[in-house]
Design a protein around this motif. Structure first.
Motif: not given
Length: 512
Positions: A417-430
Motif C-alpha cells: 500500500x502507499x505509505x501512510x502514518x502509523x501510531x507507533x512511528x512519530x518521525x516518518x511513515x510506514x
C-alpha cells in the motif's frame, strides 16, 4: 450629452427616461446581448425627442437572467457603462467596458417605445459581433450509454447529466436534429465539429468514439450562454414546460426524472483491453462482477475470486469497490473529478492454491495470466533468476507454466500500500505489505523513501482487525501480550478487505 442617472436601480423611473441599472453577473453571464455600429461617431438622430449620436442597444435579454431581473429590456439604448459615457462609441469599445468588471455591471439605459425601436433598427444596419456569444460554465456530461430493444433492433441512447444529476436520454438522431436546428437559428456562430453518420452498425470501439465526440460537442455548445438558454437546447434537456406556453421549467427539477433502467459501463481487463456490460442502474458491485463473468464465460461460483477495482488519472493505485457501492452511481459522481474513473476487472486472490484451483477454468486462467503479465510489466514482484523461464513461458499457449513460474517469485500475490502514518512511528511513515504468508511494515520517510527497519508478523498472531474508513487497525497477540497497530490511510477499507480475503482463505486451508 449628459444623461440622467438613477443611483437606485429599484427606484421607479419614467418609462422612457434615462435610468441606471446594476447587474450582478450570474452563472449564465450578465444575461443580455448588445448590437450596434462597428465604428465610433456618426450622424445625430432623434431618440425620444432628443438628439443622440448612434447608440449601442440591447438586442436580447435572457428570460430569468441577471439583466432581466434588473429590469433591462430589449431595445434599451446604452448611454453609460460603469460611469463612462458611450454615446457614439464603437461596438468593441462598449463590449470592452461591459467586460471590464467581471462581477458587477452598472449601466445608464434609455428605453424606447416599440415603434421607435423599429424605426431606429430600420434606419441602420445592426452589427452582431462574436462577443454576442458569451461563454459560461455548465457541468454537462454524458457519462454512460443505454441500449434498448425497439421492434427487434438494438438502439443506443446517450444519458445526459447536469451537475451529476440525470437529465435525459437521446439517440444520435436527436443530437443530429438539435445541431441542425441550432445551426439554422444561429447561422453566424462557428459550431464545433459534429460526429458524422455511419452507414453500418458501429463496433464497440466506434460507439465509444461517437460517445466521446457527442459529449465534447454538447459541452462546447452548452458553454455558450445564448445557445444553452435557447428553447431548442432547453427542450432537448426536457426543461421546457409544454403546458405553460413553453416556459422554462424550474432548474431544481433537474435530477427528479427517472434514470434509464439499464446502462452500459466500460470495464478494463488486466491486459488493458475493454468490455462493455449492460447492468441495471441500481446494481451493486456483485451484480457488475457477475455480468462481467457472464460476458467472459467465468462461472458465478468462481466470481468470488475476482473484484472490480477503481482508479483515476490522478490516482493510479487501484482499489477494489466495496460490495455496498453502486458502480454506475459512483461512475457518474466521479466522472469529471480528478480524471475519469476507470474500472478494472481483476483477481482478488492471495493464495497460489486458490489460483491453481480456478485455473482449471480456461476463462479464469486467461485472466490470471493477463494479470501476471501486467504485474510483471509493472515490476510488482522480484524476477531475479527467473528471467529466462519467464521469457520462455510468456505465451498464450503456455499460460499455466508461466503462472507456475511467477508464483515462485518473491512478492507475487503481495499488495504493498502507499505509505501512510502509523501510531507507533512519530518521525516518518510506514509501508504496509500483505501476502498469504505474512504482514510486513517497513519504515519510510514522509516522502515514501524506504528505510531499513522492517517488522514482520505471521497471520497466526493476528487476533483482531478492522477499519472505520480512515483508520485501519490490527492487533498482534504474543506471549500473553497484545499490541494494537493503527494506520491512518485513505485505503483503510482496502486493507480490511485484504485481511478478510486472506483469513477466509487460510481458514479454508485449515478446515481441509
Amino acid at each position: 450629452m449628459m444623461t440622467l442617472q438613477n443611483e437606485n436601480a429599484d427606484q421607479e423611473h419614467e418609462p422612457y427616461a434615462p435610468h441606471c441599472v446594476i447587474i450582478v453577473k450570474g452563472i449564465q453571464g450578465f444575461g443580455f446581448n448588445v448590437r450596434g455600429q462597428i465604428d465610433e461617431g456618426g450622424q445625430l438622430k432623434s431618440i425620444n425627442g432628443s438628439l443622440y449620436p448612434p447608440l449601442q442597444h440591447i438586442s436580447n435579454v435572457i428570460p430569468g437572467g441577471p439583466a432581466d431581473e434588473a429590469g433591462v429590456l430589449m431595445g434599451d439604448r446604452i448611454l453609460e457603462v460603469n460611469g463612462i459615457n458611450v454615446e457614439g462609441e464603437s461596438h468593441s469599445k462598449v463590449i470592452e467596458l461591459i467586460k471590464s468588471n467581471p462581477e458587477k455591471l452598472r449601466m445608464s439605459l434609455m428605453s424606447v417605445p416599440p415603434k421607435e425601436n423599429e424605426r431606429l433598427d430600420g434606419e441602420s444596419v445592426s452589427y452582431c459581433s462574436e462577443d454576442e456569444f458569451e461563454l459560461h460554465k455548465v457541468d454537462v456530461t454524458i457519462p454512460s450509454m443505454s441500449q434498448k430493444d425497439e421492434n427487434g433492433k438494438i438502439v443506443v441512447y446517450y444519458n445526459v447529466y447536469i451537475d451529476g444529476k440525470f437529465l435525459c436520454s437521446h439517440r444520435y438522431k436527436n443530437f443530429h436534429d438539435l445541431q441542425v436546428d441550432l445551426k439554422n437559428k444561429f447561422f453566424q456562430f462557428d459550431f464545433p465539429k459534429f460526429p458524422g453518420k455511419w452507414p453500418f452498425q458501429l463496433s464497440q470501439t466506434q460507439l465509444e468514439k461517437r460517445h466521446k465526440e457527442l459529449e465534447q460537442w454538447l459541452i462546447q455548445v452548452c458553454s455558450v450562454a445564448q445557445l444553452f438558454n435557447h428553447f431548442y437546447i432547453q427542450d432537448f434537456f426536457g426543461l421546457v414546460n409544454n403546458d405553460k406556453n413553453n416556459e422554462k421549467a424550474d432548474i431544481s427539477s433537474v435530477g427528479s426524472k427517472s434514470e434509464p433502467d439499464n446502462a452500459d459501463i466500460k470495464v478494463l481487463l488486466p491486459d488493458r483491453s475493454s468490455i462493455c456490460v449492460n447492468i441495471p442502474t441500481e446494481s451493486y458491485v456483485k451484480q457488475l462482477i457477475e455480468a462481467i463473468c457472464d460476458k467472459i464465460n467465468i462461472s458465478h461460483e468462481n466470481s468470488q475470486y475476482f473484484s472490480v477495482f477503481k482508479s483515476s488519472d490522478a490516482d493510479v493505485f487501484e482499489v477494489p469497490l466495496s460490495l455496498s457501492e453502486k458502480p454506475l452511481e459512483l461512475h457518474v459522481q466521479n466522472y469529471n473529478e480528478s480524471g475519469t474513473l476507470k474500472f478494472t476487472f481483476k483477481k482478488f486472490i492471495f493464495s497460489s492454491k486458490d489460483e491453481n484451483e480456478i485455473a482449471e477454468d480456461p476463462a479464469c486462467l486467461n485472466i490470471l495470466y493477463q494479470q501476471a503479465v501486467d504485474d510483471l510489466i509493472n515490476k510488482t514482484f522480484d524476477t531475479t533468476g527467473k528471467e529466462i523461464e519467464l521469457k520462455r513461458t510468456q505465451h498464450i499457449s503456455t499460460q499455466r507454466e508461466f503462472l507456475e513460474v511467477v508464483q515462485s517469485c518473491p512478492g507475487y500475490n503481495t499488495v504493498s500500500f502507499p505509505h501512510c502514518a502509523c501510531d507507533s512511528r512519530k518521525d516518518g511513515h510506514v509501508i504496509l505489505s500483505i501476502s498469504f504468508q505474512k504482514i510486513s511494515i517497513q519504515a519510510c520517510l514522509l516522502t515514501g523513501e524506504k528505510q531499513d527497519q522492517i517488522k514482520n508478523f505471521t497471520w497466526a498472531t493476528v487476533s483482531d482487525y478492522g477499519s472505520d474508513g480512515e483508520i485501519f487497525h490490527f492487533t498482534i497477540s504474543k506471549s500473553n501480550s497484545e499490541r494494537k497497530i493503527s494506520l491512518t490511510t485513505p485505503f483503510a477499507d482496502f486493507m480490511s478487505q485484504s485481511f478478510d480475503r486472506i483469513t477466509a482463505s487460510r481458514d479454508s486451508v485449515t478446515s481441509t
